[in-house]
Design a protein around this motif. Structure first.
Motif, PDB file in Angstrom:
ATOM      1  N   HIS A 308       0.849  -1.186   0.000  1.00 16.92           N
ATOM      2  CA  HIS A 308       0.000   0.000   0.000  1.00 16.92           C
ATOM      3  C   HIS A 308       0.881   1.230   0.000  1.00 16.92           C
ATOM      4  CE1 HIS A 308      -3.131   2.843   1.014  1.00 16.92           C
ATOM      5  NE2 HIS A 308      -3.973   1.911   0.602  1.00 16.92           N
ATOM      6  N   ALA A 309       0.412   2.256  -0.695  1.00 17.36           N
ATOM      7  CA  ALA A 309       1.231   3.470  -0.794  1.00 17.36           C
ATOM      8  C   ALA A 309       1.462   4.119   0.568  1.00 17.36           C
ATOM      9  CB  ALA A 309       0.564   4.445  -1.748  1.00 17.36           C
ATOM     10  N   VAL A 310       0.544   3.962   1.503  1.00 14.79           N
ATOM     11  CA  VAL A 310       0.740   4.609   2.809  1.00 14.79           C
ATOM     12  C   VAL A 310       0.816   3.649   4.003  1.00 14.79           C
ATOM     13  CG1 VAL A 310      -0.026   6.952   2.301  1.00 14.79           C
ATOM     14  CG2 VAL A 310      -1.722   5.222   2.835  1.00 14.79           C
ATOM     15  N   TYR A 311       0.108   2.534   3.970  1.00 14.13           N
ATOM     16  CA  TYR A 311       0.196   1.611   5.115  1.00 14.13           C
ATOM     17  C   TYR A 311       1.508   0.849   5.057  1.00 14.13           C
ATOM     18  CZ  TYR A 311      -4.748   2.413   5.971  1.00 14.13           C
ATOM     19  OH  TYR A 311      -5.954   2.995   6.236  1.00 14.13           O
ATOM     20  N   ARG A 312       2.292   0.939   6.098  1.00 14.08           N
ATOM     21  CA  ARG A 312       3.570   0.229   6.127  1.00 14.08           C
ATOM     22  C   ARG A 312       3.608  -0.798   7.249  1.00 14.08           C
ATOM     23  NH1 ARG A 312       5.051   0.861   1.132  1.00 14.08           N
ATOM     24  NH2 ARG A 312       5.322   3.001   0.533  1.00 14.08           N
ATOM     25  N   ARG A 317      -8.368  -1.969   7.350  1.00 15.79           N
ATOM     26  CA  ARG A 317      -9.552  -2.446   6.622  1.00 15.79           C
ATOM     27  C   ARG A 317      -9.363  -3.909   6.216  1.00 15.79           C
ATOM     28  NH1 ARG A 317      -9.161   1.548   1.821  1.00 15.79           N
ATOM     29  NH2 ARG A 317      -7.089   0.637   1.954  1.00 15.79           N
ATOM     30  N   ALA A 318      -8.110  -4.282   5.904  1.00 20.25           N
ATOM     31  CA  ALA A 318      -7.836  -5.660   5.489  1.00 20.25           C
ATOM     32  C   ALA A 318      -8.105  -6.617   6.644  1.00 20.25           C
ATOM     33  CB  ALA A 318      -6.399  -5.783   5.013  1.00 20.25           C
ATOM     34  N   LYS A 319      -7.755  -6.189   7.856  1.00 18.26           N
ATOM     35  CA  LYS A 319      -8.003  -7.046   9.032  1.00 18.26           C
ATOM     36  C   LYS A 319      -9.493  -7.311   9.181  1.00 18.26           C
ATOM     37  CE  LYS A 319      -4.518  -6.810  12.529  1.00 18.26           C
ATOM     38  NZ  LYS A 319      -4.166  -6.452  13.878  1.00 18.26           N
ATOM     39  N   LYS A 359       7.874  -4.052   3.797  1.00 19.72           N
ATOM     40  CA  LYS A 359       6.641  -3.741   4.545  1.00 19.72           C
ATOM     41  C   LYS A 359       5.404  -3.905   3.665  1.00 19.72           C
ATOM     42  CE  LYS A 359       8.944  -0.955   7.899  1.00 19.72           C
ATOM     43  NZ  LYS A 359       9.157   0.193   8.646  1.00 19.72           N
ATOM     44  N   LEU A 360       5.306  -5.034   3.023  1.00 13.22           N
ATOM     45  CA  LEU A 360       4.164  -5.325   2.146  1.00 13.22           C
ATOM     46  C   LEU A 360       3.221  -6.290   2.867  1.00 13.22           C
ATOM     47  CD1 LEU A 360       6.223  -5.951  -1.144  1.00 13.22           C
ATOM     48  CD2 LEU A 360       4.972  -3.877  -0.534  1.00 13.22           C
ATOM     49  N   TYR A 361       2.031  -5.818   3.161  1.00  6.03           N
ATOM     50  CA  TYR A 361       1.017  -6.608   3.875  1.00  6.03           C
ATOM     51  C   TYR A 361      -0.259  -6.630   3.050  1.00  6.03           C
ATOM     52  CZ  TYR A 361       4.276  -5.784   7.652  1.00  6.03           C
ATOM     53  OH  TYR A 361       5.408  -5.746   8.411  1.00  6.03           O
ATOM     54  N   PRO A 362      -1.198  -7.539   3.366  1.00 10.09           N
ATOM     55  CA  PRO A 362      -2.457  -7.544   2.604  1.00 10.09           C
ATOM     56  C   PRO A 362      -3.160  -6.189   2.735  1.00 10.09           C
ATOM     57  CG  PRO A 362      -2.343  -9.448   4.063  1.00 10.09           C
ATOM     58  CD  PRO A 362      -1.184  -8.576   4.408  1.00 10.09           C
ATOM     59  N   ASN A 363      -3.722  -5.723   1.650  1.00 10.25           N
ATOM     60  CA  ASN A 363      -4.514  -4.488   1.723  1.00 10.25           C
ATOM     61  C   ASN A 363      -6.000  -4.818   1.600  1.00 10.25           C
ATOM     62  OD1 ASN A 363      -5.206  -4.586  -1.112  1.00 10.25           O
ATOM     63  ND2 ASN A 363      -3.117  -3.902  -1.555  1.00 10.25           N
ATOM     64  N   PHE A 366      -7.404  -7.539  -0.776  1.00 10.15           N
ATOM     65  CA  PHE A 366      -6.967  -8.928  -0.795  1.00 10.15           C
ATOM     66  C   PHE A 366      -8.118  -9.903  -0.557  1.00 10.15           C
ATOM     67  CE2 PHE A 366      -4.455 -12.655   0.687  1.00 10.15           C
ATOM     68  CZ  PHE A 366      -3.741 -12.837  -0.489  1.00 10.15           C
ATOM     69  N   TYR A 367      -8.983  -9.583   0.412  1.00  8.33           N
ATOM     70  CA  TYR A 367     -10.103 -10.500   0.691  1.00  8.33           C
ATOM     71  C   TYR A 367     -11.454  -9.995   0.192  1.00  8.33           C
ATOM     72  CZ  TYR A 367      -7.084 -13.428   3.571  1.00  8.33           C
ATOM     73  OH  TYR A 367      -6.099 -14.278   4.001  1.00  8.33           O
ATOM     74  N   SER A 368     -11.531  -8.709  -0.191  1.00  8.67           N
ATOM     75  CA  SER A 368     -12.856  -8.167  -0.548  1.00  8.67           C
ATOM     76  C   SER A 368     -13.459  -8.914  -1.746  1.00  8.67           C
ATOM     77  CB  SER A 368     -12.787  -6.664  -0.811  1.00  8.67           C
ATOM     78  OG  SER A 368     -11.996  -6.406  -1.942  1.00  8.67           O
ATOM     79  N   GLY A 369     -12.608  -9.316  -2.705  1.00  5.90           N
ATOM     80  CA  GLY A 369     -13.111 -10.004  -3.892  1.00  5.90           C
ATOM     81  C   GLY A 369     -13.761 -11.337  -3.550  1.00  5.90           C
ATOM     82  N   ILE A 370     -13.186 -12.018  -2.568  1.00 12.68           N
ATOM     83  CA  ILE A 370     -13.742 -13.342  -2.220  1.00 12.68           C
ATOM     84  C   ILE A 370     -15.142 -13.164  -1.625  1.00 12.68           C
ATOM     85  CG2 ILE A 370     -13.393 -15.438  -0.829  1.00 12.68           C
ATOM     86  CD1 ILE A 370     -10.391 -14.931  -1.102  1.00 12.68           C
TER      87      ILE A 370
END
Ligand code: CMC
Length: 431
Positions: A308-312, A317-319, A359-363, A366-370
């Motif tokens: 994500h450009a800002v979340y490091r 929201r991903a959680k 620092k790449l984590y699910p945004n 990642f799960y919204s599509g499912i």
């Protein structure tokens, strides 16, 4: 503490004022830098540039914090619903019961799309990209409701409540119509039911069989929209502000925001995640090969839904979506093999030094599509759902621009790296 910054250029010192936001965010005010020093700030992609002061959303990417008008996203996700959060984002306060009812009624009254506007769809090929259709049709709202879209801040702000309600309600209806058009199905008129139920009704009702959403489906859609409602100065929101800063009306500015959202590095990522998971599934891979390719670099190979450009640290929201995804699928009795692949990918990436060190984590994508797939929404409509959710944030940001008496047109500068002055050469003398 000093409220000035000292900058030394070519041995000469300049004093620049500093600013502090309500959450302690610090900035150096460089507005006079060019006139005083002849220098501009170079910041490709504006990654370290505060383009505005805003009272809508606070985001701390290092600590995974997201708050709308002061309220943490976790509390809104747990206790609020999409339209209440939309009202909060646009008007600054949670609505009381009367305000909430009036807002809802205005939306319900302005949900339908006139026959003349429906004809626009017929000019599009059935397989046209939904976001391109959405952007065009939303742009045409400025044609059909030109009395609300005068390109005059004062007049447009007088009609703001109606224009805002129309935008939220009609963008949802247009979204459902795009689905119906693409599938060769007749349009379904909106009815007098809650926002998400109405969307599902317009998407899935059949002539002799009205679709009645089960509460879990309606709640899941509500949560998805709420989690997308605003996200500070992202690409599409900054686009809305930029277009709006020229005094362009709300509908035109929203159309530009939708266009910006359509790219796969922004709103288009939710669809890209599903394509990625599906191709991993089809190839019988457990994700290992995909992770290896993602680590080889290059934008075409990225692990979609990651970074994500800002979340490091993590995307809050991903959680919330990750947790909701499992619950929704369990409640609906759906066993989606893509969920298992997504979880494997997440676990593998979160142990991998490549992803950890960057620092790449699910945004959020990642799960919204499912979840959307479980609700019966086709992949090519995912970004449209994102746009429906993001509309309140765009509206609130447009309003901030329009209502700012000290606002000015957005006009960044550049460092020119092209050829220096040269003289025109006639065509017969060119090499
Ligand atoms: N997979 C593999 N490597 C990645 C990824 C990824 N998803 N994202 C970034 N990197 C690498 C990148 O190659 C770079 O490596 P190096 O330092 O070796 O050159 C490093 O991480 C830093 O990347 P960056 O390009 O500086 O990161 P950014 O902040 O400019 O980009 C991003 C942010 C979201 C565009 C990017 O992470 C990405 O493309 N993610 C996949 C697309 C995606 O899921 N987008 C949805 C964003 S959330 C929804 C929204 O708000 O729009």
């Amino acid at each position: 503490m000093s409220n000035e910054a000292i900058l030394k250029i070519d041995g000469k010192e300049y004093t620049l004022p500093t600013m502090v936001g309500s959450e302690g965010e610090k900035a150096v005010d460089v507005r006079k830098l060019r006139t005083e020093t002849g220098h501009i700030c170079f910041d490709q992609g504006y990654g370290n540039t505060g383009s505005c002061e805003s009272a809508i959303t606070y985001l701390d990417g290092d600590n995974g914090i997201l708050r709308h008008r002061g309220y943490p996203i976790e509390q809104l996700a747990a206790h609020s619903e999409f339209l209440e959060t939309a009202y909060l984002i646009i008007y600054g306060e949670l609505p009381n019961a009367k305000q909430r009812k009036t807002f809802s009624q205005l939306l319900r009254k302005n949900a339908s799309i006139e026959t003349q506007m429906q004809k626009i769809f017929e000019g599009f090929p059935k397989d046209a990209p939904p976001m391109a259709m959405l952007s065009s049709i939303v742009s045409s709202l400025a044609v059909h409701y030109s009395n609300l879209a005068t390109n005059n801040f004062e007049k447009d702000l007088q009609n703001f409540d109606l224009a805002a309600a129309m935008a939220i309600s009609k963008i949802r209806t247009i979204g459902a119509m795009i689905y119906r058009y693409q599938h060769g199905l007749p349009y379904v008129h909106p009815k007098d039911v809650p926002f998400c139920d109405n969307f599902l009704h317009m998407m899935f009702s059949e002539p002799y069989q009205e679709y009645v959403a089960v509460p879990e489906v309606s709640r899941a859609l509500n949560l998805l929209l709420l989690l997308h409602a605003d996200h500070e100065q992202n690409c599409s929101t900054s686009t809305v502000r930029m277009v709006g800063s020229s005094a362009a009306n709300l509908f035109t500015s929203l159309s530009a925001g939708i266009a910006a959202l359509s790219g796969p590095l922004h709103g288009g990522a939710n669809a890209a995640v599903m394509h990625m998971l599906q191709s991993i599934h089809d190839e019988g891979d457990d994700g290992t090969r995909f992770i290896a390719a993602a680590k080889s670099g290059g934008k075409g190979n990225r692990l979609m839904g990651f970074g994500h450009a800002v979340y490091r640290n993590f995307d809050p929201r991903a959680k919330i979506i990750g947790d909701a995804c499992e619950k929704v699928l369990a409640k609906l009795g759906i066993d989606d093999p893509l969920l298992a692949i997504a979880k494997n990918l997440e676990q593998a990436a979160l142990k991998d030094d490549y992803f950890l060190s960057r620092k790449l984590y699910p945004n959020v994508d990642f799960y919204s599509g499912i979840i959307m797939r479980a609700l019966g929404i086709p992949v090519n409509m995912f970004t449209v759902i994102f746009a429906i959710g993001r509309t309140p944030g765009w509206i609130a940001n447009w309003r901030e621009v329009a209502a700012n008496p000290k606002g000015r047109i957005y006009r960044p500068r550049q460092i020119y790296v092209g050829p220096v002055k040269r003289d025109y050469v006639a065509i017969d003398q060119r090499a």
